[in-house]
Design an enzyme around this catalytic site. Structure first.
Site, PDB file in Angstrom:
ATOM      1  N   TYR A   1      -1.272  -0.133  10.542  1.00 24.19           N
ATOM      2  CA  TYR A   1      -1.433  -0.419   9.115  1.00 24.19           C
ATOM      3  C   TYR A   1      -0.218   0.041   8.318  1.00 24.19           C
ATOM      4  O   TYR A   1       0.318  -0.714   7.497  1.00 24.19           O
ATOM      5  CB  TYR A   1      -2.702   0.245   8.591  1.00 24.19           C
ATOM      6  CG  TYR A   1      -3.007  -0.100   7.155  1.00 24.19           C
ATOM      7  CD1 TYR A   1      -3.490  -1.363   6.822  1.00 24.19           C
ATOM      8  CD2 TYR A   1      -2.809   0.819   6.132  1.00 24.19           C
ATOM      9  CE1 TYR A   1      -3.771  -1.700   5.505  1.00 24.19           C
ATOM     10  CE2 TYR A   1      -3.089   0.491   4.811  1.00 24.19           C
ATOM     11  CZ  TYR A   1      -3.566  -0.760   4.495  1.00 24.19           C
ATOM     12  OH  TYR A   1      -3.827  -1.086   3.188  1.00 24.19           O
TER      13      TYR A   1
ATOM     14  N   SER B   1       0.860  -1.192   0.000  1.00 22.41           N
ATOM     15  CA  SER B   1       0.000   0.000   0.000  1.00 22.41           C
ATOM     16  C   SER B   1       0.888   1.230   0.000  1.00 22.41           C
ATOM     17  O   SER B   1       1.998   1.215   0.549  1.00 22.41           O
ATOM     18  CB  SER B   1      -0.897   0.015   1.242  1.00 22.41           C
ATOM     19  OG  SER B   1      -1.571   1.259   1.363  1.00 22.41           O
TER      20      SER B   1
END
Length: 264
Positions: free
Chosen positions: A156, A143
């Site tokens: 995250y 990501s």
């Protein structure tokens, strides 16, 4: 039984379902892993295949944190169908964390386990068979959040940064083996994971569009690619911006919502 094979985790929705559909359209055999069996069957039907067609589809209802189960299913696949041409570690979760709350440390650890540990466990059983064959692609879905730390994303961002570096290490290790290690770094994709975001998401794209660009990158054996490319430009700028400028900018970015506490 001669069609190429793709194994894909997190295949029940979002990016995973779109990748499954894209490979199905190519005529590949699908090995799909997710927790929800009924959703896997629906994904296969929507891709135009019969979930009961054992010559084209293997559906595995399993939690990617069940590492022993992943290993067992991998060995069964190698014995019956053989080694996949492409293995994609796609399963992931995203929850905001606030480390001032004691319970959020456990949430953070869970995010790391799913997004990093389980991804490596997905790829690991196929490294040696691909090396022996001299070909294949091991793919991780990272990501752009792995580039810098964002508010509420202490877990995250860390999990995706860890995955990027682990894939990079693996890529260097396998450089002369014929096995490609591909890191796909999505920007914002319209999936169940992002639909609850309370902040602006530039360059938001549909999963099917992401999947088509992802397949092209995997075919080409790209070491690392951000999709879509404008987000790649933005992520490079963020990576190079000095902390004195980045910190106040990031501080204005909306926070990811915390995971709702479990009922007593």
């Amino acid at each position: 039984m001669t069609a190429p094979i793709v194994l894909l985790t997190g295949a029940s929705s979002g990016i995973g379902a779109a990748l499954a559909a894209a490979y199905a359209a190519r005529g590949w055999r699908l090995v799909l892993i997710a927790r929800r069996a009924e959703r896997l069957e629906q994904v296969v039907r929507e891709a135009g295949l019969d979930p009961a067609d054992a010559s084209r589809v293997r559906l595995i209802a399993a939690d990617v944190l069940d590492i022993d189960r992943l290993r067992t299913e991998a060995h069964a696949l190698l014995r019956t169908w053989g080694c996949p041409q492409v293995v994609i570690a796609n399963a992931g979760i995203s929850h905001g964390v606030d480390l001032s709350h004691p319970d959020d440390l456990d949430v953070a650890a869970h995010i790391m386990d799913v997004n990093w540990k389980a991804a490596l466990a997905t790829l690991a059983p196929f490294i040696a068979p691909m090396q022996a064959r001299g070909s294949g692609a091991l793919v991780g879905i990272a990501s752009v959040a792995g580039v810098r730390g964002l508010p509420g994303h202490a877990a995250y961002c860390a999990s995706k940064a860890a995955l990027v570096r682990s894939l990079e290490s693996l890529r260097v290790e396998l450089r002369s083996s014929g096995v490609k290690v591909v890191t796909l770094s999505p920007g914002y994709v319209a999936t169940p994971m992002t639909e609850g975001n309370r902040f602006r998401m530039p360059f938001l794209m549909p999963p099917a569009a992401f999947a088509q660009r992802a397949l092209s990158a995997i075919d080409a054996g790209r070491a690392y690619i951000t999709i879509p490319w404008p987000m790649g430009v933005l992520s490079k700028l963020l990576h190079s911006v000095p902390r004195a400028l980045f910190d106040p900018f990031a501080g204005r970015h909306g926070r990811k919502a915390r995971k709702a506490p479990s009922p007593p």
